[in-house]
Scaffold this motif. Sequence first.
Motif, PDB file in Angstrom:
ATOM      1  N   VAL A 115      42.253  26.268  41.901  1.00  0.00           N
ATOM      2  CA  VAL A 115      42.025  27.155  43.045  1.00  0.00           C
ATOM      3  C   VAL A 115      42.442  26.485  44.332  1.00  0.00           C
ATOM      4  CG1 VAL A 115      40.266  28.434  44.330  1.00  0.00           C
ATOM      5  CG2 VAL A 115      40.132  28.273  41.843  1.00  0.00           C
TER       6      VAL A 115
ATOM      7  N   ALA B 261      35.798  30.296  43.981  1.00  0.00           N
ATOM      8  CA  ALA B 261      36.079  30.627  42.584  1.00  0.00           C
ATOM      9  C   ALA B 261      34.922  31.397  41.975  1.00  0.00           C
ATOM     10  CB  ALA B 261      36.338  29.338  41.802  1.00  0.00           C
TER      11      ALA B 261
ATOM     12  N   LYS C 155      32.835  33.242  43.622  1.00  0.00           N
ATOM     13  CA  LYS C 155      32.831  34.557  44.265  1.00  0.00           C
ATOM     14  C   LYS C 155      33.802  35.505  43.558  1.00  0.00           C
ATOM     15  CE  LYS C 155      33.707  36.664  48.790  1.00  0.00           C
ATOM     16  NZ  LYS C 155      34.117  36.378  50.189  1.00  0.00           N
ATOM     17  N   THR C 156      34.959  34.963  43.211  1.00  0.00           N
ATOM     18  CA  THR C 156      35.929  35.783  42.493  1.00  0.00           C
ATOM     19  C   THR C 156      35.392  36.209  41.124  1.00  0.00           C
ATOM     20  OG1 THR C 156      37.755  34.642  43.604  1.00  0.00           O
ATOM     21  CG2 THR C 156      38.274  35.837  41.576  1.00  0.00           C
ATOM     22  N   THR C 157      34.739  35.278  40.447  1.00  0.00           N
ATOM     23  CA  THR C 157      34.167  35.599  39.132  1.00  0.00           C
ATOM     24  C   THR C 157      33.104  36.679  39.240  1.00  0.00           C
ATOM     25  OG1 THR C 157      34.599  33.343  38.352  1.00  0.00           O
ATOM     26  CG2 THR C 157      32.959  34.643  37.145  1.00  0.00           C
TER      27      THR C 157
ATOM     28  N   SER D 179      32.768  38.885  41.613  1.00  0.00           N
ATOM     29  CA  SER D 179      33.389  40.156  41.994  1.00  0.00           C
ATOM     30  C   SER D 179      33.980  40.859  40.777  1.00  0.00           C
ATOM     31  CB  SER D 179      34.476  39.906  43.048  1.00  0.00           C
ATOM     32  OG  SER D 179      33.922  39.351  44.225  1.00  0.00           O
ATOM     33  N   THR D 180      34.624  40.063  39.931  1.00  0.00           N
ATOM     34  CA  THR D 180      35.191  40.642  38.706  1.00  0.00           C
ATOM     35  C   THR D 180      34.088  41.163  37.798  1.00  0.00           C
ATOM     36  OG1 THR D 180      37.055  39.090  38.833  1.00  0.00           O
ATOM     37  CG2 THR D 180      36.654  40.170  36.724  1.00  0.00           C
TER      38      THR D 180
ATOM     39  N   ASP E 141      37.618  35.412  53.128  1.00  0.00           N
ATOM     40  CA  ASP E 141      37.931  36.698  52.486  1.00  0.00           C
ATOM     41  C   ASP E 141      37.282  37.835  53.253  1.00  0.00           C
ATOM     42  OD1 ASP E 141      39.276  35.308  50.626  1.00  0.00           O
ATOM     43  OD2 ASP E 141      37.693  35.366  49.094  1.00  0.00           O
TER      44      ASP E 141
END
Length: 471
Positions: free
Chosen positions: A29, A176, A178-180, A182-183, A471
């Motif tokens: 990342v 990272a 946060k992305t997980t 969100s998904t 973001d």
Amino acid sequence: MPYCVEPRQATTSLQIPRLLALSTVVAGVVAAFPQAGWAMDLRQAYEAAQANDAQVRAARAGADATRERLPQAKAQLRPNVAVNMGRNYNDLTTTGRGLLGSPVTTQTHYYSSNQSLSVRQPIYRPYQQAQVRQAQAQVEDADATLERDEQNLVVRVGESYFDALLAEDQLALILAQKTTYSTQLDAARKGFAAGTGTRTDIDEAQARLDMTVAQELEARQNMEFTRHRLEVLTGQSMDVLARLDVQRFQASAPVPGAVEAWMERAEAHSPELRSLRAQLEAARLEVDKARAGHLPTLDAVAQWSRTNSDNVTSVNTRYDNKTIGLQLSIPLYAGGQISSTVRQSLAAQERAQEMLEATRRDLGVRVHREFRGVTEGVLRIQALEQAVRSAEQAVQSNRRSFEAGVRTTIDVLNAEQQKTLALRDLAQARYLYLVSQLRLQSLAGADRVSTVELANGWLQAAAPHPTPASD
């Protein structure tokens, strides 16, 4: 959670709540950020701090000032040569009685002059002789104090550097995570819309995501603070720091492997102890100086003097006088001041002795603590590396079970969180190992450049990149 392996006084701002670190997964990342600027490694940071840090510059100036005490003390035992010259215009009015008793006034105008050359060579001056030896001890104290401050600079730079790295790792891991989340939230919503999920899955994923957003704000603030602190220390701005090469990093036990050997090395080479030993010697010589007040002094004296018209009875007359001899001075009584000074100096000597002993014992405790920080850090890193592998396997298993309908979203989120905690603890353990190593070498009085190079060897010149955008 303190930045240490056992409860102790905090010494670095690496002691921050919710420490999040970078691992092999998060490194991807970080490397994905746009590249710009140049990287600074630990060695470059230390060199910049050496030239910029005000504390070290002040210590150098203080050492230079103290070194001048030695030539000043030696000058007291060298010949003292002095020349005195003077020329005067004299207007003398004399009133007296003449032969018949009448007043008679006369005026005389003349010039007078004098020149003298004197040489004094101390032969026996116990006070000044003790002062020279004391000045030598004070110079040793100043040099050791400067070395101690230089060693402390190594630790301060290392702590600030790894603190800044940890803050960057924290932010990268949170992004990272946060992305997980969100998904996972998006998947929960789609599953709920398709009738295969529950509202609880959505709420749990949303709660985890909201908490991550709050953590991101805190991480950004901490990264800015730690970066600014390092820039103040080095006096230079930087775009990126050379990162720890986790693929090449290999923690190893200290050499020698016995804590007693490190304690002996610290007692022999610690600049802190060398400074206090020099202070004790200076205090002992202060006693000798005080006792010298009871002793006589002996000087060799030579003088040549010339006078012209020295007084009214020697107008237009010149005298040349040359003398050479010994001058002995014997003190008899000074009202008890010398005895009081001796008692005061003896008390100061005892204080210096006790301070040396107290510091020696405390140094042994600190060496033992940092030695454990290194040795136990090796085992902790190995254990956490296994914990990370197990956490990653647990995440994969929970995801497969979730797809098969055996596990819930909460189970997956808990596995992700456990993996994050394992990654955080692993990075923290690596930085703790490096900082403990710097402290141990510093306490033992090791070569500063070698100490920095030892830690710098585990870093890599990472591809430069700016701070990740919000973001």
